[in-house]
Scaffold this motif. Sequence first.
Motif, PDB file in Angstrom:
ATOM      1  N   HIS A 145      47.576  29.653  35.199  1.00 26.12           N
ATOM      2  CA  HIS A 145      46.791  28.979  36.231  1.00 26.12           C
ATOM      3  C   HIS A 145      47.496  29.142  37.569  1.00 26.12           C
ATOM      4  O   HIS A 145      48.670  28.789  37.721  1.00 26.12           O
ATOM      5  N   LYS A 146      46.768  29.682  38.548  1.00 26.99           N
ATOM      6  CA  LYS A 146      47.336  29.943  39.873  1.00 26.99           C
ATOM      7  C   LYS A 146      46.635  29.068  40.908  1.00 26.99           C
ATOM      8  O   LYS A 146      45.410  28.947  40.889  1.00 26.99           O
ATOM      9  N   GLU A 147      47.416  28.488  41.792  1.00 26.74           N
ATOM     10  CA  GLU A 147      46.853  27.707  42.896  1.00 26.74           C
ATOM     11  C   GLU A 147      47.419  28.218  44.213  1.00 26.74           C
ATOM     12  O   GLU A 147      48.616  28.467  44.329  1.00 26.74           O
ATOM     13  N   TYR A 148      46.533  28.364  45.179  1.00 30.52           N
ATOM     14  CA  TYR A 148      46.903  28.822  46.515  1.00 30.52           C
ATOM     15  C   TYR A 148      46.430  27.801  47.538  1.00 30.52           C
ATOM     16  O   TYR A 148      45.479  27.047  47.294  1.00 30.52           O
ATOM     17  N   LEU A 149      47.057  27.815  48.701  1.00 30.51           N
ATOM     18  CA  LEU A 149      46.555  27.092  49.858  1.00 30.51           C
ATOM     19  C   LEU A 149      46.229  28.107  50.940  1.00 30.51           C
ATOM     20  O   LEU A 149      46.982  29.066  51.153  1.00 30.51           O
ATOM     21  N   ALA A 150      45.107  27.892  51.629  1.00 32.38           N
ATOM     22  CA  ALA A 150      44.705  28.805  52.704  1.00 32.38           C
ATOM     23  C   ALA A 150      44.114  28.005  53.854  1.00 32.38           C
ATOM     24  O   ALA A 150      43.367  27.044  53.643  1.00 32.38           O
ATOM     25  N   ALA A 173      33.113  21.030  50.601  1.00 36.19           N
ATOM     26  CA  ALA A 173      34.088  20.149  49.957  1.00 36.19           C
ATOM     27  C   ALA A 173      34.673  20.789  48.708  1.00 36.19           C
ATOM     28  O   ALA A 173      35.862  20.632  48.402  1.00 36.19           O
ATOM     29  N   ARG A 174      33.838  21.512  47.980  1.00 37.31           N
ATOM     30  CA  ARG A 174      34.312  22.226  46.785  1.00 37.31           C
ATOM     31  C   ARG A 174      33.261  23.242  46.401  1.00 37.31           C
ATOM     32  O   ARG A 174      32.107  23.179  46.858  1.00 37.31           O
ATOM     33  N   GLY A 175      33.640  24.173  45.561  1.00 40.03           N
ATOM     34  CA  GLY A 175      32.668  25.167  45.134  1.00 40.03           C
ATOM     35  C   GLY A 175      33.276  26.224  44.231  1.00 40.03           C
ATOM     36  O   GLY A 175      34.486  26.232  43.956  1.00 40.03           O
ATOM     37  N   LEU A 176      32.424  27.115  43.775  1.00 35.52           N
ATOM     38  CA  LEU A 176      32.829  28.228  42.924  1.00 35.52           C
ATOM     39  C   LEU A 176      32.251  29.502  43.523  1.00 35.52           C
ATOM     40  O   LEU A 176      31.040  29.605  43.739  1.00 35.52           O
ATOM     41  N   PHE A 233      37.380  26.456  44.476  1.00 28.67           N
ATOM     42  CA  PHE A 233      38.091  25.951  45.645  1.00 28.67           C
ATOM     43  C   PHE A 233      37.707  24.506  45.918  1.00 28.67           C
ATOM     44  O   PHE A 233      36.660  24.019  45.502  1.00 28.67           O
ATOM     45  N   SER A 234      38.593  23.829  46.656  1.00 22.98           N
ATOM     46  CA  SER A 234      38.304  22.483  47.151  1.00 22.98           C
ATOM     47  C   SER A 234      38.933  22.346  48.530  1.00 22.98           C
ATOM     48  O   SER A 234      39.988  22.910  48.805  1.00 22.98           O
ATOM     49  N   ARG A 235      38.266  21.616  49.397  1.00 24.50           N
ATOM     50  CA  ARG A 235      38.767  21.412  50.759  1.00 24.50           C
ATOM     51  C   ARG A 235      39.703  20.207  50.789  1.00 24.50           C
ATOM     52  O   ARG A 235      39.369  19.137  50.273  1.00 24.50           O
ATOM     53  N   LEU A 236      40.865  20.381  51.398  1.00 23.02           N
ATOM     54  CA  LEU A 236      41.840  19.305  51.511  1.00 23.02           C
ATOM     55  C   LEU A 236      41.765  18.613  52.873  1.00 23.02           C
ATOM     56  O   LEU A 236      41.848  17.385  52.956  1.00 23.02           O
ATOM     57  N   HIS A 237      41.664  19.387  53.945  1.00 22.93           N
ATOM     58  CA  HIS A 237      41.649  18.836  55.299  1.00 22.93           C
ATOM     59  C   HIS A 237      40.760  19.699  56.190  1.00 22.93           C
ATOM     60  O   HIS A 237      40.505  20.874  55.885  1.00 22.93           O
ATOM     61  N   GLN A 238      40.337  19.119  57.298  1.00 20.98           N
ATOM     62  CA  GLN A 238      39.593  19.883  58.292  1.00 20.98           C
ATOM     63  C   GLN A 238      39.928  19.328  59.675  1.00 20.98           C
ATOM     64  O   GLN A 238      40.424  18.212  59.820  1.00 20.98           O
TER      65      GLN A 238
END
Length: 261
Positions: free
Chosen positions: A100-105, A113-116, A146-151
Amino acid sequence: MSEPLPPGSESGEDALAPTLLYQDDWLVAVNKPSGLLVHRSWLDKGETRFAMQMTRDLIGGRHVYPVHRLDRPTSGVLLFALSPEVARSLTEAFAGRRVHKEYLALVRGWAPARGLIDYPLKEQLDKIADAFADPDKPAQEAVTSFSRLHQVELPHAVSKKHATSRYSLVRLAPHTGRKHQLRRHLDHLFHPIVGDTTHGDGRHNRFFREHFDCQRLLLVARTLSFEHPVLKVPMRIQAPLGAELLSLFARLGWPASESDY
């Protein structure tokens, strides 16, 4: 089982030096800086420094075996095996989607907010390295959640169409491993990663260079989670974001502590 080593402090003397994240008798993981190639490549014949060689030097000269890849401009967790047998096992785990890999971008615009993202990708061929590859090969399955953390919305008209500019920080989990998958998927979503000179938006890249002195692709391989190939225990290796990114996040009004991400 030994605990992961604490992240090494960033050195102003050598911005391309990887730091040790974890080591045991079978594995070693480092935090690869943005700008460092993983291994020697025909595409960069003039380059003399590589993560493989520098990791080997970091652990006393023991040979290391790559089991996955990170693009040159991407920073974060890079895992090596310390024997061919362990390398084979880990390579199969990556291929079998058991890692399982997680990235931040940091991306342009306000991402959902989230999606595939389920969008097949044609293999990107290089004229030299892939001279004999089939250019008509069908697009391959490529899936990213993906999921959004901040904006944030900034009072700068980077685009002539808008009086302000919006950005999001997103967490990404690729379920497949296609070349430049995250960069291409976010471009497909119309939220390209800031600093991406191939698939990104040059106006926003330039704004971050000039306004924030940010010279890199804002994509970090944050964590790898997998079963240890020998000890058969759960592993979770995390790369620090580092002072440069945390300072940038703070300027954007986001939390400025490693524990917040």
